[in-house]
Design an enzyme around this catalytic site. Structure first.
Site, short mmCIF file in Angstrom:
data_model
loop_
_atom_site.label_atom_id
_atom_site.label_comp_id
_atom_site.label_asym_id
_atom_site.label_seq_id
_atom_site.Cartn_x
_atom_site.Cartn_y
_atom_site.Cartn_z
N CYS A 7 0.83 -1.21 0.00
CA CYS A 7 0.00 0.00 0.00
C CYS A 7 0.86 1.25 0.00
O CYS A 7 0.70 2.13 -0.82
CB CYS A 7 -0.92 -0.01 1.21
SG CYS A 7 -1.77 1.54 1.48
N LEU A 32 -7.96 -5.32 0.34
CA LEU A 32 -7.90 -3.87 0.49
C LEU A 32 -7.07 -3.57 1.74
O LEU A 32 -7.18 -4.28 2.74
CB LEU A 32 -9.30 -3.30 0.70
CG LEU A 32 -10.29 -3.42 -0.46
CD1 LEU A 32 -11.69 -3.08 0.01
CD2 LEU A 32 -9.87 -2.49 -1.59
N ALA A 33 -6.29 -2.51 1.69
CA ALA A 33 -5.41 -2.18 2.81
C ALA A 33 -6.20 -2.01 4.11
O ALA A 33 -5.85 -2.57 5.14
CB ALA A 33 -4.64 -0.90 2.49
N HIS A 77 -25.07 22.59 4.87
CA HIS A 77 -25.41 23.01 3.52
C HIS A 77 -24.53 24.18 3.13
O HIS A 77 -24.28 25.06 3.93
CB HIS A 77 -26.88 23.44 3.47
CG HIS A 77 -27.28 23.99 2.13
ND1 HIS A 77 -27.51 23.16 1.05
CD2 HIS A 77 -27.44 25.25 1.70
CE1 HIS A 77 -27.82 23.92 0.00
NE2 HIS A 77 -27.79 25.18 0.37
#
Lengths: 575, 471
Positions: A125, A415-416, A544
């Site tokens: 990775c 996945l790492a 928002h």
């Protein structure tokens, strides 16, 4: 060896020196001069149990009176104390992201921990994967923006021609990798994890030998052992990798040259990300995919949209349903020659002549030389068989006590962060708390521009499960086109998709394609991990205008029959 | 209309979306059995959607569709969605072109069940645009808007797409195993498809002779110039130019596609090491011949091209070219391209096999090419297959100049005016001769000084004794 070690220790004055037999003559001096990192002082009950309180003057520095004292005399106490008969509580073979995550958590749990690394700390990775590729993708993202005249104009910006310096880009990737590598190393050293250099081999139950070539092997024992040796790029047979014109991701990340035309074999995460990098830097790309569709593994709808945005408008063409059966590197003035064979009929289909070929056909576990035969474990296609708690299963189908395997080496989810999660789960078990990783809550991301991210099941997977188990599945979708922040960025292309159970509001899967999708997925993955239902999370407030409102809208647009559970806040909170 | 079932095409997923779009009138399902030609409707992709814009047709007319395949991408007020076919069949007629807008529920295309019914469906689409007028007021109007835009959007198509099987002696890609395969980069392929150019007719200049994007662009640029006047454009800027030739001084004018292509070629020519050799030819005999056969339609250009071609037969190296810097090609044909100035640019029509074709045919061919060039109707093989270029400025009284070597060829000859000159002859007399200066620019990587010198000597012999030109 002695001098080498002492110079090593001098260069690390700010960290806590680790004990070693060879250190003895220096250790006391160091113990006095060191600003010990006391924050991680993890003196726990179980650790005290094996040490003498009276000799520990402050409770911060632990000097053991036992036979092993020489080994730990100068260590900060953060790393715990081993059980009586073992050198360590936990040995991790492989210092990639999985091993690192496990080591940190082990120290937190008060375990005396060592990590064995035969190559460089950080593993795939950090050194040859996620990390340097993100550096290249950061460059490609900016290049893409600067090159998109239309996009710039729409924002009212004027930029003259964008260019890049290949070496500069390559250096950025390389520097990032070394920085992250030293961060990882330091974080382990600071906590007092022993980093043992050499190739680790299991010689028997709870026993590991390690050593560099040309040096005598050391044998260490530990109560529990975690295998975290990771993976290497998988190169199908018939393909000759020369590291220059026919390359794997290992070479590509060094960006030694930018070919005019590169064929990428495999259109998964790795292939897609590299296509993003190469096309931004001016290459043309040809994808070679064995399956009938590009981007297998992605939710079909997301894949289709991604193809429309990431493939069709770019300088990319593709051959699907074909194997690259033979790839010859460029030599004697000839280009790279790729022979394509039809995946179904097995008949030769076409020949390509390109400047370079990148093999991105996936990764193969790196488990050779681990000594698994010594404990009667047989790998399956190289993967170490494990149960749902990452406990290694031997040839007779029985659990091997005190032996675990995490990460790419077990192949559950390559996945790492999955490896790290599995490592933490193992440490939890070792420390006495049962724990099982919910792999469906582990998100995945592909860092193209825009990004793709996902968690849980794809729609076909969910529908298949629903059919089997007899529940209803619904799908909700929102578009980035309706999101203010995305429009402000002029990046309205994108889609978020929610797959859920309308009866109880359970989230089965979320797939996002759009600006910063990789950062947006965690609201969904956390909801899945914590079992939060849609009817509850839809009341959570989002700032928002932000991209996270895409998910807010997504949850709100779902039609769930179950009522919201009673408010988690039992009393009204006045402001 | 009776046997047309109001079925619809819908996005693949969302169960929510599946129900409401069975057509505004919801004809009974029983008709489906007889239905042969189905309409594809603009689906409602969201509850607030009233009309949708066609982003792109993923299938083209006549293409086979299977159930579940996406046919069209529709942009609603919220998102772009793929719309999938619910039936097998053939996409017979597209009624709303890309970029067009149609109200939800209106027909946007016709789907034929069998290939034979495509024509029927096409006819239907013509008539239905008027018959559906009462259903959707906007649509017929829009269709009229769209239709004239089609030739405008793709003016290259009719002019350029036809030359499929033109045998081109010089268009052999080194990378293609003697022309068996076409080697073109992904972007070149994509561009060629977009511009509807036939890659087989192009000459690659990329590494190992592969066709790269700029080859396609160059061909397209030339093609656009050739074709744009032929397209019935209502307000073509090309036509507007001669009407209003006023040039606004002090303005910055972006390159036209053609100027862009020329500019790229000119800059690229700098990478070729060229040199020049000049020669003075006596043209009395040629002028006499020209006078004699002018009435038969023979032009001076044809005569010069013929003479040059005959000289090239004896000096194949001058007719060669070097594309990659590692090797060179002896071209199998002698194709003389002749530079012609046209409105806003320059084009080089090619006299193919000028050494083999007789002078009368060659002259007719030349006239035809010039007419086509003026009409901008030249096809790619008629302007990009030259192996040797002639550039003549003699008609302007220019007595000498030098030319820039076009990339991909070995040599170009600049021809000046043939002027009466006082000369001293070897026997010590002074006389009047018509003399013409020529100046050849060549790629010194493959063509050396002695090559050009002996080529020019041969040319001089042919021109000074032109009987072979009319054989």
């Amino acid at each position: 060896m002695h001098s080498a070690l002492s110079s090593l220790s001098f260069s690390q004055v700010t960290t806590v020196p680790r004990s070693n037999y060879a250190f003895d003559s220096h250790s006391s001096a160091f113990a006095l001069s060191q600003p010990l990192n006391l924050r991680f002082c993890g003196l726990r009950r179980e650790a005290f149990g094996f040490s003498s309180l009276t000799q520990s003057c402050s409770g911060r520095v632990h000097v053991s009176s036992r036979g092993l004292s020489k080994k730990i005399s100068a260590s900060a106490v953060g790393n715990g104390t081993p059980l009586k008969s073992f050198d360590y509580d936990l040995i991790i073979i492989g210092a990639g992201v999985g091993g690192h995550g496990a080591a940190l958590h082990a120290v937190e749990k008060g375990l005396k921990t060592a990590i064995i690394e035969g190559d460089v700390v950080g593993g795939t990775c950090v050194n040859r994967g996620c990390v340097p590729s993100k550096a290249l993708l950061a460059v490609s993202g900016r290049m893409r923006e600067l090159q998109s005249e239309h996009h710039m104009k729409a924002l009212g910006l004027q930029v003259s021609a964008a260019g890049y310096d290949r070496q500069g880009v390559a250096d950025h990737a390389n520097n990032l990798a070394s920085k992250i590598r030293s961060n990882l190393t330091n974080s382990m050293k600071a906590l007092g994890v022993d980093i043992l250099t050499g190739v680790g081999t299991i010689v028997g139950p709870q026993k590991v030998k390690y050593g560099k070539v040309g040096f005598p092997d050391n044998i260490v024992t530990a109560k529990d052992i975690i295998i975290a040796t990771g993976s290497v790029p998988f190169v199908p047979k018939g393909i000759e990798v020369d590291g220059k014109t026919v390359i794997t991701s290992d070479h590509a990340l060094k960006l030694e040259f930018v070919p005019d035309w590169i064929a990428i074999v495999g259109s998964g995460y790795i292939g897609l990300e590299f296509s993003d990098v190469y096309t931004a830097l001016g290459s043309e790309v040809t994808f070679i995919e064995a399956l009938d569709q590009l981007m297998p593994g992605f939710d079909p709808e997301i894949g289709k949209l991604a193809q429309r945005v990431l493939i069709n408008p770019r300088k990319i063409d593709y051959h699907t349903g074909v194997f690259a059966t033979k790839i010859t590197p460029a030599r004697d003035g000839k280009p790279v020659i790729i022979e394509l064979t039809d995946a179904k009929t097995k008949e030769p289909k076409d020949t390509l002549e390109v400047d370079a070929a990148l093999i991105a056909t996936g990764r193969a576990p790196f488990t050779n030389g681990l000594g698994l035969e010594n404990i009667n474990v047989v790998t399956q296609r190289g993967f170490v068989p494990v149960d749902e708690r990452m406990r290694v299963i031997d040839a007779n189908g029985k659990l091997v006590p005190h032996l675990y395997c995490i990460g790419d080496a077990n192949g559950k989810m390559m996945l790492a962060h999955a490896a790290s999660a599995q490592g933490i789960s193992v440490v939890e078990q070792v420390a006495g708390r049962d724990h099982v990783v919910n792999h469906l809550s582990i998100p995945a991301a592909c860092f193209t521009h825009p990004e793709i991210s996902m968690v849980g099941m794809t729609e076909p997977q969910a529908r298949e499960k629903a059919e089997k188990e007899g529940f209803e599945v619904s799908v909700a979708k929102t578009s980035f086109k309706a999101n203010t922040k995305a429009l402000a960025e002029n990046e309205g292309e994108g889609l978020a998709k929610l797959i859920y159970r309308p009866d109880n509001g359970e989230i089965l899967g979320v797939h996002i394609f759009g600006l910063h999708a990789a950062d947006l997925i965690h609201e969904a993955s956390n909801a899945i991990a914590l079992g939060t239902r849609i009817q509850d999370i839809k009341f959570a407030v989002h700032a928002h205008p932000t991209l996270s409102e895409v998910l807010d809208e997504l949850f709100k647009s779902a039609k769930v029959k179950a009522p919201a559970s009673s408010s988690p806040v039992s009393e009204p909170v006045a402001v | 209309m009776a046997h047309i079932l109001r079925t619809s095409f819908l996005p693949s997923t969302s169960s929510r979306h599946r129900t409401p779009v069975s057509g505004p009138k919801g004809k009974p399902q029983a008709l489906q059995v007889k239905a042969k030609i189905r309409e594809i409707f603009m689906p409602a992709l969201s509850s607030t959607m009233t009309e949708g814009k066609i982003v792109s047709w993923t299938k083209s007319e006549g293409e086979k569709l299977s159930k579940g395949e996406s046919v069209v991408v529709v942009e609603s007020d919220k998102a772009d969605m793929d719309v999938e076919s619910f039936h097998d069949g053939f996409l017979a007629a597209i009624m709303v072109e890309e970029g067009g807008v149609a109200p939800v529920g209106s027909a946007i295309a016709l789907l034929a069940e069998t290939e034979e019914e495509i024509a029927e469906a096409k006819a239907k689409s013509q008539s239905s645009s008027s018959s559906s007028a009462q259903v959707v007021e906007e649509k017929p109007k829009q269709k009229e808007d769209v239709e004239p835009a089609v030739p405008a959007a793709a003016p290259v198509a009719p002019a350029v797409s036809s030359p499929k099987a033109v045998a081109l002696g010089s268009a052999v890609h080194p990378a293609s195993e003697g022309g068996k395969r076409i080697v073109a980069s992904p972007y070149a392929k994509k561009l060629a498809k977009e511009l509807k150019l036939d890659l087989g007719a192009l000459v690659g200049t990329g590494p190992m002779g592969r066709i790269v994007a700029k080859d396609v662009e160059a061909a397209a640029a030339a093609g656009v110039v050739a074709a744009s006047e032929s397209a019935p454009l209502p307000a073509s800027p090309a036509k507007a130019a001669p009407v209003a030739p006023g040039i606004e001084l002090g303005t910055v004018v972006p390159f036209t596609t053609m100027q862009g292509a020329v500019s790229r070629n000119m800059v690229e020519s700098l990478s070729v090491p060229t040199f020049r050799v000049g020669y003075t030819l006596t043209t009395n005999a040629l002028d006499a011949l020209y006078k004699k056969i002018k009435s038969k339609g023979v032009t001076m250009t044809a005569l010069l091209a013929k003479a040059t071609a005959l000289a090239l037969v004896q000096h194949p190296v001058v007719n060669s070219c070097c594309r990659d810097g590692n090797s060179f090609t002896y071209n199998s044909s002698i194709n003389i391209s002749v530079a012609v100035a046209i409105d806003g640019g320059l084009i080089t029509p090619v006299l193919q096999d000028a050494d083999k074709v007789d002078i009368y045919t060659l002259s007719r061919k030349w006239k035809e090419l010039v007419d086509k060039a003026r009409a901008k109707q030249l096809q790619p093989h008629e302007y990009n297959t030259g192996t040797f270029t002639l550039s003549n400025l003699g008609m302007f009284g220019v007595d000498r100049f030098d030319a820039i070597l076009p990339p991909g060829t070995g040599a170009i000859m600049a021809v000046g005016a043939s002027l009466p000159t006082v000369v001293a002859s070897k026997d010590g007399r002074i006389g009047m001769r018509n003399q013409m200066q020529v100046n050849v620019t060549a790629d010194h990587r493959v063509i050396y000084g002695a090559d050009l010198a002996s080529f020019l000597q041969t040319l001089a012999k042919i021109i000074e004794d032109p009987k072979d030109l009319t054989f």
